[in-house]
Scaffold this active site. Structure first.
Site, PDB file in Angstrom:
ATOM      1  N   GLU A 185      -6.325 -10.342 -16.270  1.00 14.78           N
ATOM      2  CA  GLU A 185      -5.718 -11.342 -17.168  1.00 14.78           C
ATOM      3  C   GLU A 185      -4.700 -12.221 -16.432  1.00 14.78           C
ATOM      4  O   GLU A 185      -3.808 -11.701 -15.749  1.00 14.78           O
ATOM      5  CB  GLU A 185      -5.030 -10.608 -18.326  1.00 14.78           C
ATOM      6  CG  GLU A 185      -4.490 -11.546 -19.392  1.00 14.78           C
ATOM      7  CD  GLU A 185      -3.959 -10.790 -20.624  1.00 14.78           C
ATOM      8  OE1 GLU A 185      -4.417  -9.664 -20.906  1.00 14.78           O
ATOM      9  OE2 GLU A 185      -3.080 -11.348 -21.293  1.00 14.78           O
ATOM     10  N   LYS A 239       0.436  -3.519 -26.709  1.00  9.72           N
ATOM     11  CA  LYS A 239      -0.618  -3.979 -25.785  1.00  9.72           C
ATOM     12  C   LYS A 239       0.012  -4.773 -24.644  1.00  9.72           C
ATOM     13  O   LYS A 239      -0.390  -4.660 -23.481  1.00  9.72           O
ATOM     14  CB  LYS A 239      -1.641  -4.827 -26.545  1.00  9.72           C
ATOM     15  CG  LYS A 239      -2.906  -5.152 -25.763  1.00  9.72           C
ATOM     16  CD  LYS A 239      -2.799  -6.405 -24.912  1.00  9.72           C
ATOM     17  CE  LYS A 239      -4.104  -6.717 -24.210  1.00  9.72           C
ATOM     18  NZ  LYS A 239      -3.994  -7.864 -23.288  1.00  9.72           N
ATOM     19  N   ASP A 265      -5.306   7.522 -13.968  1.00 13.52           N
ATOM     20  CA  ASP A 265      -6.186   7.477 -15.136  1.00 13.52           C
ATOM     21  C   ASP A 265      -5.494   6.678 -16.250  1.00 13.52           C
ATOM     22  O   ASP A 265      -4.614   7.187 -16.939  1.00 13.52           O
ATOM     23  CB  ASP A 265      -6.453   8.938 -15.567  1.00 13.52           C
ATOM     24  CG  ASP A 265      -7.332   9.061 -16.790  1.00 13.52           C
ATOM     25  OD1 ASP A 265      -7.552   8.052 -17.480  1.00 13.52           O
ATOM     26  OD2 ASP A 265      -7.780  10.192 -17.054  1.00 13.52           O
ATOM     27  N   HIS A 315      -0.573 -19.513 -20.146  1.00 11.84           N
ATOM     28  CA  HIS A 315      -1.970 -19.205 -19.852  1.00 11.84           C
ATOM     29  C   HIS A 315      -2.751 -20.433 -19.393  1.00 11.84           C
ATOM     30  O   HIS A 315      -3.779 -20.320 -18.757  1.00 11.84           O
ATOM     31  CB  HIS A 315      -2.660 -18.657 -21.115  1.00 11.84           C
ATOM     32  CG  HIS A 315      -2.461 -17.185 -21.292  1.00 11.84           C
ATOM     33  ND1 HIS A 315      -1.891 -16.649 -22.402  1.00 11.84           N
ATOM     34  CD2 HIS A 315      -2.756 -16.145 -20.493  1.00 11.84           C
ATOM     35  CE1 HIS A 315      -1.839 -15.330 -22.283  1.00 11.84           C
ATOM     36  NE2 HIS A 315      -2.367 -15.009 -21.131  1.00 11.84           N
TER      37      HIS A 315
END
Ligand code: MEV
Length: 421
Positions: free
Chosen positions: A84, A262, A278, A376
Site C-alpha cells: 500500500e 486496520k 507470522d 495517496h
C-alpha cells in the site's frame, strides 16, 4: 558506531535514488557488500521450495525503510514490506514529530505465551480442577522436559491456570500452560508441551483431552508504546481537538474501531512480514485483545496533556520471535533484523508497537485534517500513468498533470500521454 550513536533522521530520503538509499542503510546498519546486494535479489527457489508446498516461484512485495524513529533513546531504521502506498512515508512523518518530545517510550511484560489444553467428559469438574492445581509441580516438570534448551536460557513452563467452562455440550476444563518462550515466537515449544501433557491430564481428571494448542490471544505478552505529538508541529491545539474528536469515534464504535485498528496494523504487519514473522498470529491476537472488554474498541488511546500536546498510547499482544521460524531461513528477513539492530524479541516487539502507534497517529491526523486521499494521490497517479503506457520521465509528467487537475483516471492519463509525446 553502534545504532545508539547514530541518527535515523534523513530529510528527503524519498527523493534519493534507490542506490543512494541503500548506501545510507548500508552505512547506518553496517551491512556488508554481500548483504547490500540482497535488496535486488529474489528468494532462492530451493529455499522457497522448503518453506511451503507446491512452490512455483516467488511473489515479490516492495521493501521500504521508515526513517526518523527514536525508540527508548535509540535510533532505528525500520524495514517495511507492504503493497500500500503512503504507509512508509506516513510512519516516517509521525516518527519525526514524535522525536520532538523524546520519541517513543515502551514497556513490556515477559514473553509469556499461553497453551490451552481442553479436557472433556469429566465427572466432577470442580474436584478435577483442584487435582490439576495440586499436581502443578509435576505437570510443569513434564512440560519443561520437552524443551531443555529453552529452560537453559531462562524460559520454560512457569505456571498453570485452570478454567472451568460451561458449553452447549457440557462442562469442560481448559488448562492454560504459561510458557516463557524467550526470543522465540513460541508456537512450536508451547504446542509440543501441550501435547506432552495430554496423558497426565487425562490420568488426573479421568476425562478426555481434545484440543492442545497455543492461544493467539497472547495477553500475557504485552507491549505498550507511548509518544507525545507536539501541538505546534501538528498545527495548533485546535488540531489536537480535531484529532481527539476523530479518535473518540473509534473508542465507542466497532465500525470505526475496525478501520482505526486496520491503520495500526498497516505498520505492524509490514514489519512483521519484513522480519519473517507470522502476521496472522499478530492480527488474531490484536483484534481479540481489542475486544477484551466484551466490546470491540480502539487498540490505541489518545488524550491531551497539561501542555495541550497530544499523547498517544498503544498496547497489544506481540507474539514474535527472532530465533526459529521463517525469519531464520529467509535471507531478507535476516537482513531486515540486521538493519533494525535489534538484540532480542522483546526489543523487536517494542519497535513493532511504536511503528503501529506512528502509523495510527498519521492516519487519524490526516483524516482529521486534509483527509487521506491527498497523500495517496501522487503514487496512485503514477501507477495510473504507467498503466496508460508512460515510461521514464513521462510517468512524473503525466502524474503531476493529473494531480493538478484533480482527475486521476486512465482515459485522462492516455490523453495527456498523447499530448506530451
Ligand atoms: C487505510 O489503509 C488505513 C486507514 O483507513 C486507517 C484509518 O482510517 O484510521 C486510513
Amino acid at each position: 558506531m553502534s545504532n545508539k550513536e547514530k541518527s535515523s533522521v534523513v530529510s528527503g530520503f524519498y527523493k534519493l535514488p534507490v542506490k543512494e538509499r541503500i548506501e545510507f542503510v548500508k552505512k547506518f546498519s553496517n551491512l556488508t557488500d554481500e548483504e547490500a546486494k540482497l535488496f535486488s535479489q529474489s528468494l532462492n527457489i530451493d529455499i522457497a521450495d522448503r518453506m511451503i508446498e507446491n512452490v512455483l516461484g516467488n511473489f515479490e512485495l516492495p521493501l521500504g525503510i521508515a526513517v526518523n524513529f527514536l525508540i527508548n533513546g535509540k535510533d532505528y531504521l525500520i524495514p517495511m514490506t507492504i503493497e500500500e502506498s503512503s504507509v512508509v512515508a506516513a510512519a516516517s512523518n509521525s516518527a519525526k514529530i514524535a522525536r520532538i518530545n523524546g520519541g517513543f517510550k515502551t514497556e513490556s511484560t515477559d514473553p509469556l505465551m499461553i497453551g490451552q489444553i481442553q479436557i472433556l467428559h469429566i465427572k466432577d469438574v470442580a474436584s478435577a480442577a483442584q487435582d490439576i492445581i495440586n499436581k502443578k509441580k509435576e505437570i510443569l516438570k513434564i512440560a519443561n522436559d520437552q524443551d531443555k534448551v529453552l529452560v537453559k536460557f531462562g524460559g520454560g513452563a512457569k505456571d498453570l491456570e485452570v478454567r472451568i467452562l460451561d458449553s452447549p455440550i457440557g462442562k469442560m476444563i481448559v488448562t492454560h500452560l504459561i510458557v516463557d518462550v524467550r526470543d522465540a515466537m513460541g508456537a512450536n515449544a508451547v504446542n509440543t508441551m501441550c501435547e506432552a501433557l495430554a496423558p497426565i491430564l487425562e490420568e488426573i481428571t479421568g476425562g478426555k483431552v481434545r484440543l492442545k494448542i497455543l492461544s493467539n490471544l497472547a495477553d500475557k505478552r504485552l507491549v505498550k508504546a507511548t509518544a507525545v505529538f507536539d501541538k505546534e508541529k501538528i498545527g495548533g491545539e485546535h488540531i489536537v481537538d480535531a484529532f481527539l474528536e476523530s479518535y473518540n469515534l473509534a473508542a465507542i464504535d466497532p465500525y470505526r474501531a475496525a478501520t482505526h485498528n486496520k491503520g495500526i496494523m498497516n505498520g505492524i504487519d509490514a514489519l512483521i512480514v519484513a522480519t519473517g514473522n507470522d502476521f496472522r498470529a499478530i492480527e488474531a491476537g490484536a483484534h481479540a485483545y481489542a475486544a477484551k472488554s466484551g466490546q470491540y474498541t480502539s487498540l490505541s488511546h489518545y488524550y491531551k496533556d497539561k501542555n495541550g500536546n497530544l499523547v498517544g498510547e498503544l498496547e497489544l499482544p506481540v507474539a514474535i520471535g527472532i530465533v526459529g521460524g521463517a525469519g531464520n531461513i529467509h535471507p531478507k528477513a535476516k537482513l531486515c533484523k540486521k538493519i533494525l539492530g535489534i538484540k532480542t524479541a522483546k526489543e523487536l516487539a517494542e519497535v513493532v508497537v511504536s511503528l503501529g502507534l506512528a502509523q495510527n497517529f498519521a492516519a487519524v491526523f490526516a483524516l482529521s485534517t486534509v483527509g487521506i486521499q491527498k497523500g495517496h494521490m501522487s503514487l496512485h497517479a503514477k501507477n495510473i500513468a504507467v498503466m496508460a503506457g508512460a515510461t521514464g520521465e513521462e510517468i512524473d509528467k503525466v502524474a503531476d498533470k493529473m494531480v493538478k487537475e484533480g482527475k486521476i483516471k486512465l482515459d485522462r492519463a492516455e490523453e495527456i500521454l498523447k499530448e506530451i509525446r
